[in-house]
Design a protein around this motif. Sequence first.
Motif, PDB file in Angstrom:
ATOM      1  N   TYR A 157      46.824  65.208  -7.330  1.00 29.76           N
ATOM      2  CA  TYR A 157      48.281  65.227  -7.168  1.00 29.76           C
ATOM      3  C   TYR A 157      48.615  65.567  -5.728  1.00 29.76           C
ATOM      4  O   TYR A 157      48.171  66.594  -5.212  1.00 29.76           O
ATOM      5  N   ASP A 158      49.386  64.715  -5.077  1.00 28.89           N
ATOM      6  CA  ASP A 158      49.800  64.947  -3.691  1.00 28.89           C
ATOM      7  C   ASP A 158      51.202  65.533  -3.662  1.00 28.89           C
ATOM      8  O   ASP A 158      52.104  65.031  -4.347  1.00 28.89           O
ATOM      9  N   ARG A 159      51.364  66.596  -2.877  1.00 32.86           N
ATOM     10  CA  ARG A 159      52.680  67.214  -2.689  1.00 32.86           C
ATOM     11  C   ARG A 159      52.906  67.407  -1.203  1.00 32.86           C
ATOM     12  O   ARG A 159      51.958  67.619  -0.442  1.00 32.86           O
ATOM     13  N   LEU A 210      52.483  76.211  -8.428  1.00 29.89           N
ATOM     14  CA  LEU A 210      51.458  75.245  -8.825  1.00 29.89           C
ATOM     15  C   LEU A 210      51.556  74.836 -10.286  1.00 29.89           C
ATOM     16  O   LEU A 210      50.730  74.081 -10.780  1.00 29.89           O
ATOM     17  N   ARG A 265      41.648  78.471 -10.853  1.00 28.61           N
ATOM     18  CA  ARG A 265      41.909  77.658  -9.661  1.00 28.61           C
ATOM     19  C   ARG A 265      41.177  78.268  -8.475  1.00 28.61           C
ATOM     20  O   ARG A 265      40.948  79.470  -8.425  1.00 28.61           O
ATOM     21  N   TYR A 317      50.681  79.258  -4.579  1.00 23.76           N
ATOM     22  CA  TYR A 317      49.939  79.165  -3.324  1.00 23.76           C
ATOM     23  C   TYR A 317      50.808  79.727  -2.219  1.00 23.76           C
ATOM     24  O   TYR A 317      51.958  79.317  -2.039  1.00 23.76           O
ATOM     25  N   GLU A 352      43.711  71.872  -0.257  1.00 22.25           N
ATOM     26  CA  GLU A 352      43.399  71.294  -1.564  1.00 22.25           C
ATOM     27  C   GLU A 352      43.035  72.420  -2.517  1.00 22.25           C
ATOM     28  O   GLU A 352      42.214  73.282  -2.184  1.00 22.25           O
ATOM     29  N   THR A 406      41.723  73.125  -6.410  1.00 17.99           N
ATOM     30  CA  THR A 406      41.106  72.528  -7.582  1.00 17.99           C
ATOM     31  C   THR A 406      41.330  73.420  -8.792  1.00 17.99           C
ATOM     32  O   THR A 406      41.130  74.629  -8.720  1.00 17.99           O
ATOM     33  N   SER A 407      41.762  72.813  -9.887  1.00 21.15           N
ATOM     34  CA  SER A 407      41.910  73.523 -11.164  1.00 21.15           C
ATOM     35  C   SER A 407      40.682  73.241 -12.013  1.00 21.15           C
ATOM     36  O   SER A 407      40.143  72.135 -12.011  1.00 21.15           O
ATOM     37  N   VAL A 411      45.273  69.578  -6.565  1.00 14.91           N
ATOM     38  CA  VAL A 411      46.587  69.494  -5.933  1.00 14.91           C
ATOM     39  C   VAL A 411      46.329  69.497  -4.433  1.00 14.91           C
ATOM     40  O   VAL A 411      45.741  70.437  -3.894  1.00 14.91           O
ATOM     41  N   ARG A 412      46.735  68.423  -3.770  1.00 14.46           N
ATOM     42  CA  ARG A 412      46.603  68.309  -2.318  1.00 14.46           C
ATOM     43  C   ARG A 412      47.996  68.521  -1.727  1.00 14.46           C
ATOM     44  O   ARG A 412      48.897  67.708  -1.933  1.00 14.46           O
ATOM     45  N   ILE A 413      48.161  69.629  -1.015  1.00 16.61           N
ATOM     46  CA  ILE A 413      49.469  69.971  -0.453  1.00 16.61           C
ATOM     47  C   ILE A 413      49.442  69.715   1.042  1.00 16.61           C
ATOM     48  O   ILE A 413      48.627  70.289   1.765  1.00 16.61           O
TER      49      ILE A 413
END
Length: 119
Positions: free
Chosen positions: A31-33, A47, A56, A75, A90, A92-93, A108-110
């Motif tokens: 998921y990109d944010r 998150l 996470r 985060y 990045e 990872t869950s 999740v890539r923020i």
Amino acid sequence: MKKTYTSIRIALFAIVVFSCSDDDDSSYPVYDREVTVAQNDSILVDLGAYPIEGGREISEEARHAKTSELRAGNYFYKPEIDFMCEDQVEITSYGSTGGNDIFPTGVVRITLLVSVATD
């Protein structure tokens, strides 16, 4: 001719087996944010729901962070002093089906856009 045909089938079987290995990173969603933060400020990014069985971790650290950490399902990011540009982290869950096996369930890539503060 029969040996060639058998060799081709063995080669195709090997390709299929190796291409379906467990190390395939595309087996879970990414998921990109994109988040904007003011220069010399900090931000807390929600998150979403915390994994019930799992956790996470920051799998790729932000390169220009003074502080980059997970805080109770969120985060927290504070850029280096006077840094202004783009940073990325990045997270990872991990999950479990109840056993001891924990596996990645998503990333999740923020992208953090650090810009000049406006009043």
